[in-house]
Design an enzyme around this catalytic site. Structure first.
Site, mmCIF file in Angstrom:
data_model
loop_
_atom_site.group_PDB
_atom_site.id
_atom_site.type_symbol
_atom_site.label_atom_id
_atom_site.label_comp_id
_atom_site.label_asym_id
_atom_site.label_seq_id
_atom_site.Cartn_x
_atom_site.Cartn_y
_atom_site.Cartn_z
ATOM 1 N N ASP A 181 -1.598 7.287 -3.179
ATOM 2 C CA ASP A 181 -0.422 8.912 -3.498
ATOM 3 C C ASP A 181 -0.400 8.861 -4.433
ATOM 4 O O ASP A 181 -0.919 7.972 -5.579
ATOM 5 C CB ASP A 181 0.872 8.267 -3.028
ATOM 6 C CG ASP A 181 1.870 9.770 -2.704
ATOM 7 O OD1 ASP A 181 1.422 10.322 -2.873
ATOM 8 O OD2 ASP A 181 3.378 9.174 -3.694
ATOM 9 N N ASP A 196 1.763 12.057 -6.572
ATOM 10 C CA ASP A 196 3.632 11.700 -7.398
ATOM 11 C C ASP A 196 4.162 10.778 -6.411
ATOM 12 O O ASP A 196 4.689 10.718 -5.622
ATOM 13 C CB ASP A 196 3.927 13.016 -6.901
ATOM 14 C CG ASP A 196 3.263 14.533 -6.732
ATOM 15 O OD1 ASP A 196 3.016 14.177 -7.737
ATOM 16 O OD2 ASP A 196 2.849 14.885 -6.054
#
Length: 205
Positions: free
Chosen positions: A25, A27
Site C-alpha cells: 500500500d 498512503d
C-alpha cells in the site's frame, strides 16, 4: 486461508522465502503521509467552502481520495465535481512533495528486496496523486507494477486492485505478501487470498 501478521518490530516485516512478490500500500504504509494528505485535501475543499476535520479524514482514509471528496461534498450539500477538487488537491500536493516523509523500515525493505523479488504498489490514490513523489524519489524504477485507483473499477476493500497486481506480476496469491495499514486494505488483501503484514504498530524509527 490467508493470515495477518501484526508487525510490532522491524524484524517482523521480513517475508518468508517462499514469497516471490511483495505488494505495498502507499498512503500510511510506504509513507507517513496521512497528515500531509489531510492538509492538501482540506485546503482543496476549503476553496469551495467545504470543511473536513482530521478525525473525519483518518476515519475514512481507507477509501479512495475520490470517494472521500464525494462524501465531504455530499455532507456539505455542495454541487461541485469531485475531479475539480482532486485536481486542486494534486496541485497543492505537488508543490509540497518534498515534505512527505517515508516510513523508514518499510521503505528500506522495499529497496533492499527490489530486484530480488517482484515488487508492486497497490494504492487507493489516483496515479496523478503519487506521480510527483514517484519522480521525486526515483522510485518507479524499483517497481514491477503500480496499481492505482484510476486503473480499477472498485477500490479497497474490494480485492480488485490486489488481484490485478497478482496478474501483472504473474504470481499466485500464496506466493505474495501484502503490506497494509488500514482495515479496508487488510480486508482487500485477504479477499484476494494474500497474506498480510499490518504495519500500523511498527516503531516510528
Amino acid at each position: 486461508m490467508p493470515t495477518i501478521t501484526i508487525a510490532r518490530s522491524h524484524e517482523q516485516l521480513t517475508p518468508p522465502p517462499g514469497k516471490k512478490a511483495l505488494l505495498f500500500d502507499w498512503d500510511g504504509t510506504l509513507f507517513h503521509n496521512h497528515h500531509f494528505n489531510y492538509e492538501v485535501m482540506r485546503a482543496a475543499l476549503a476553496d469551495w467552502d467545504v470543511p473536513i476535520t482530521e478525525a473525519w479524514f483518518m476515519e475514512n482514509s481507507g477509501y479512495s481520495a475520490k470517494a472521500m471528496v464525494e462524501m465531504a461534498l455530499g455532507a456539505a450539500g455542495a454541487d461541485v465535481d469531485a475531479l475539480d477538487v482532486l485536481t486542486r488537491r494534486d496541485r497543492y500536493a505537488n508543490d509540497r512533495v518534498a515534505e512527505v516523509p517515508a516510513s523508514p523500515a518499510v521503505m528500506r525493505l522495499l529497496l533492499s528486496l527490489s530486484g530480488e523479488r517482484r515488487i508492486a504498489v497497490v494504492t487507493g490514490s489516483n496515479r496523478s496523486n503519487i506521480q510527483a513523489l514517484l519522480a521525486h524519489l526515483d522510485l518507479e524504477v524499483k517497481l514491477d507494477a503500480i496499481i492505482t485507483r484510476d486503473q480499477i473499477e472498485h477500490g479497497k476493500p474490494d480485492p480488485e486492485g490486489y488481484r490485478l497486481a497478482l496478474a501483472r506480476l504473474g504470481v499466485e496469491p500464496g506466493e505474495a505478501m501484502v503490506y497494509e495499514d488500514s482495515d479496508t486494505g487488510v480486508e482487500a488483501a485477504m479477499a484476494a487470498g494474500i497474506d498480510v503484514i499490518d504495519v500500523r504498530y511498527l516503531p516510528a524509527a
